[in-house]
Design an enzyme around this catalytic site. Structure first.
Site, PDB file in Angstrom:
ATOM      1  CG  HIS A 455      -1.816   1.178   1.349  1.00 10.46           C
ATOM      2  ND1 HIS A 455      -3.142   1.136   0.986  1.00 10.46           N
ATOM      3  CD2 HIS A 455      -1.588   2.449   1.758  1.00 10.46           C
ATOM      4  CE1 HIS A 455      -3.692   2.329   1.176  1.00 10.46           C
ATOM      5  NE2 HIS A 455      -2.758   3.153   1.651  1.00 10.46           N
ATOM      6  CD  GLU A 456       1.553   3.597   3.623  1.00 10.91           C
ATOM      7  OE1 GLU A 456       1.727   4.665   3.004  1.00 10.91           O
ATOM      8  OE2 GLU A 456       0.506   3.359   4.264  1.00 10.91           O
ATOM      9  CG  HIS A 459       0.134   6.209  -0.795  1.00 10.94           C
ATOM     10  ND1 HIS A 459      -0.911   6.865  -1.408  1.00 10.94           N
ATOM     11  CD2 HIS A 459      -0.394   5.628   0.318  1.00 10.94           C
ATOM     12  CE1 HIS A 459      -2.024   6.680  -0.687  1.00 10.94           C
ATOM     13  NE2 HIS A 459      -1.732   5.932   0.345  1.00 10.94           N
ATOM     14  CG  HIS A 462       0.215   8.643  -7.263  1.00 11.31           C
ATOM     15  ND1 HIS A 462      -0.888   9.041  -6.557  1.00 11.31           N
ATOM     16  CD2 HIS A 462       0.044   9.126  -8.510  1.00 11.31           C
ATOM     17  CE1 HIS A 462      -1.694   9.735  -7.352  1.00 11.31           C
ATOM     18  NE2 HIS A 462      -1.144   9.806  -8.538  1.00 11.31           N
TER      19      HIS A 462
HETATM   20 ZN    ZN Z   1      -3.001   5.235   1.896  1.00  9.57          ZN
END
Ligand code: ZN
Length: 664
Positions: A455-456, A459, A462
């Site tokens: 998940h991290e 990010h 991105h």
């Molecule tokens: Zn998040």
């Protein structure tokens, strides 16, 4: 005195940055900023170079000093760091308010937008200007003097009472306890939970066990205690916190505060010309209108309902739910996190994750020893594409003393074109709190921890794979609140893919990848009660949207809204004394007012984006390139809806989320 935070560095010189550098650096940079902005606001005919580009230089200078301060405060905290960090916060917030209401600066942006040079700006630059004008407007810059003053008063009052709301919840949570001396009352609780309750008692010099309303103790008892009356007592105390009901009725009551918050938000929206606070809240978001969000949520509820009804729970009381669910889950799936752990040694998982990102996006990622680090647990990595370095990140994976809990991605450097024509590359901080390695053996992660890491890193990708060159919409900057979780939730999908698991798992002793049978059990348990959970999220989201979608409400009217909604969609009807809203800090004290739906909204986007990979191949390099080009590379340079359509070829559909949740 030389101050490393005021010097230009490609990467922060962590070894020489000390707490005493923070306040003087922030003071000096804010003073420079104020002086420069006073001149900018008065200069003649503004151009991109003379206005937004100058503002970007000022912002970036501040961010390059502030980001290492905020990072070090979080990962190597000490009294000196905390003091330095807290001393900077009010200075930064005052500076922000001042900029938002600076009419001269706002006028300069308006002139730029109306000027002859505007048409020749690129799309990202135009977006920066329109975002800036929007934010000035939403800070009340255009209002007549008396209303501007009222707007500022409301903002100040809201910040005080929202914080009071959160304090009441915290105080109510901490004021309740139940001491248990007869251990038989704790039948059903695992040893770890008993140890926790014993420790909570010992901390207060009490003999026996102390049950509190803090999450770990509350969840442990509600999930495992065989004693039904204990669960009922605890549930009652928990769901009446900070209200006029329950064992602490009236002591920390948030009723009047909720009314005032809603009234002030409504007034604020009206000052700015909006019909409701919900309309105002949606202005910078991807969702277009209040009816669109309501339809979205009601549609999800309708589709999730049949799945939620499948569970035979109609005879249960609310305080039985967690307990009965756990028993059912154990019986049905026979799986625990402990069984899976040996297959996920942290070094293997991290390396596998990087190989997966390389394969998906055509990258090369390797560790480098060229950067200064704050701790020996951290590693610095560089990302290459066709031989050129395009980004870098720091990974600090393990929990330790004086490190803030949780997991997050933060930016260290943002990608942007510098005034001298060179390119500043993006750099990310990735921070997790996994259980550290013990006795020279590698740390073994739970599957939940593996998912958090992905998940991290989602990010992080991105932030790092952007191709935008203006900072305000580069990477995650300028991305709508309800779309920012798309790339992170999206990357989690590889944690459930057989081929990807083959790359990232390997038994700590045998090196054997996660067995198929275990994966099948995990997949089966993944969607346990997902319909119920989805309906709960929808209920909270609808409640949040509805109470912000019209004029202010009394506390009694707020309750009526909630009751009406529950009658409509809840599977488990809470008892009449339930006062969930009185401790709903996300919307009354956090950033989620008329925005709680964002969790589900972004989940629809991420599931639907991943479904294109399911159709075309989870490792299909063309699909990977398309996601990179249309979403990751674009940052906030275009509207999230537009970017999504460019990748998916159509508007988002909820089908994939329902299928992934086992509801279709
Ligand atoms: Zn998040």
């Amino acid at each position: 005195m030389s101050n490393p935070l005021l010097e230009a560095h490609v990467l922060p010189p962590f070894k020489s940055i000390a707490p005493e550098h923070a306040v003087p650096a922030v003071e000096a940079i804010l003073a420079e900023g104020r002086a420069a902005i006073a001149l900018l606001a008065e200069a003649g005919e503004p151009s991109w170079a003379s206005l937004p580009a100058r503002m970007e230089d000022l912002d970036d200078r501040l961010s390059q000093a502030w980001s290492p301060v905020s990072h070090l405060n979080a990962v190597v905290n000490s009294p000196a760091w905390r003091e330095a960090y807290n001393a900077c916060l009010p200075m930064l917030s005052a500076y922000g308010t001042e900029l938002g209401q600076n009419a001269g600066l706002c006028n300069a942006y308006k002139q730029l937008e109306a000027g002859s040079g505007f048409a020749s700006l690129n799309a990202a630059q135009k977006k920066v200007v329109s975002n800036a004008l929007r934010d000035f407007r939403l800070s009340g810059v255009d209002l007549p003097e008396a209303e501007k003053k009222r707007y500022a008063e409301i903002a100040e009052r809201l910040s005080t009472i929202c914080s009071k709301f959160a304090d009441n919840v915290l105080d109510a949570t901490q004021a309740w306890e139940k001491i248990i001396t007869d251990e038989s009352a704790l039948a059903g609780l695992p040893d770890s939970a008993r140890a926790l309750l014993r420790e909570l008692a010992r901390a207060k010099d009490i003999q026996g066990y102390r049950v509190t309303l803090d999450a770990p103790a509350y969840i442990a008892v509600m999930t495992h205690a065989d004693d039904r009356s204990l669960r009922q007592e605890l549930y009652t105390a928990f769901v009446t916190r900070a209200s006029e009901q329950g064992p602490q009725a009236g002591q920390f009551d948030n009723s009047a505060i909720m009314e005032e918050i809603l009234a002030l938000r409504f007034e604020q929206a009206q000052l700015l010309g909006y019909g409701s606070y919900a309309e105002l809240s949606l202005v910078p978001k991807m969702a277009e209108s209040v009816p669109q969000v309501l339809d979205f949520l009601l549609d999800l509820a309708r589709r999730a309902r049949p799945g939620a009804d499948k569970f035979d729970i109609s005879d249960f009381q609310p305080w039985d739910q967690a307990y009965a669910s756990e028993k059912l889950k154990e019986a049905k799936y026979a799986i625990s996190q402990e069984q899976v752990r040996p297959y996920f040694p942290a070094p293997r998982v991290i390396d596998g994750m990087l190989r997966i990102a390389e394969r998906l996006y055509g990258l090369e990622i390797r560790p480098s020893t060229t950067a200064e680090l704050w701790h020996s647990d951290a590693t610095y990595y560089e990302i290459f594409e066709q031989g050129s370095k395009i980004a870098a990140f720091y990974l600090d994976p393990y929990a330790r003393a004086n490190k803030r809990g949780g997991a997050w991605m933060a930016d260290c450097r943002v990608r942007r074109r510098l005034p001298d024509g060179s390119l500043q590359l993006p750099v990310a901080f990735l921070t997790c709190n996994f259980n550290p390695p013990v006795d020279g053996k590698p740390a073994l992660l739970t599957h939940g921890e593996v998912t958090t890491l992905f998940h991290e890193f989602g990010h992080g990708l991105h932030h790092m794979l952007t191709r935008v060159e203006v900072a305000a919409v580069s990477g995650i900057n300028g991305v709508s609140w309800d779309a920012v979780e798309l790339p992170s939730q999206f990357f989690e999908n590889w944690c459930w893919d057989k081929e990807a698991l083959g790359i990232m798992s390997g038994h700590v002793e045998t090196g054997e990848p996660l067995p198929e049978a275990l994966l099948q059990k995990m997949l089966a348990a993944r969607n346990f009660q997902s319909g119920l959970q989805l309906l709960r999220q929808v209920e909270f989201s609808l409640f949040d949207m509805k109470i912000h979608a019209g004029p202010a409400l009394s506390s009694a009217a707020i309750q009526v809204e909630l009751n009406t909604l529950r009658a409509q969609i809840a599977v488990l009807k809470p008892p009449a004394f339930n006062r969930f809203q009185h401790s709903f800090t996300h919307i009354f004290a956090g950033g989620y007012a008329a925005g709680y739906y964002s969790y589900k909204w972004a989940e629809v986007l991420s599931a639907d984006a991943f479904s294109r990979f399911e159709e075309e191949g989870v490792f299909n390099p063309d699909t990977g390139r398309s996601f990179r080009d249309n979403i990751l590379a674009q940052g906030g340079s275009a509207d999230a809806a537009e970017l999504f359509r460019a990748f998916r070829g159509r508007d988002p559909s909820v089908d994939a989320l329902l299928r992934h949740s086992g509801l279709k």
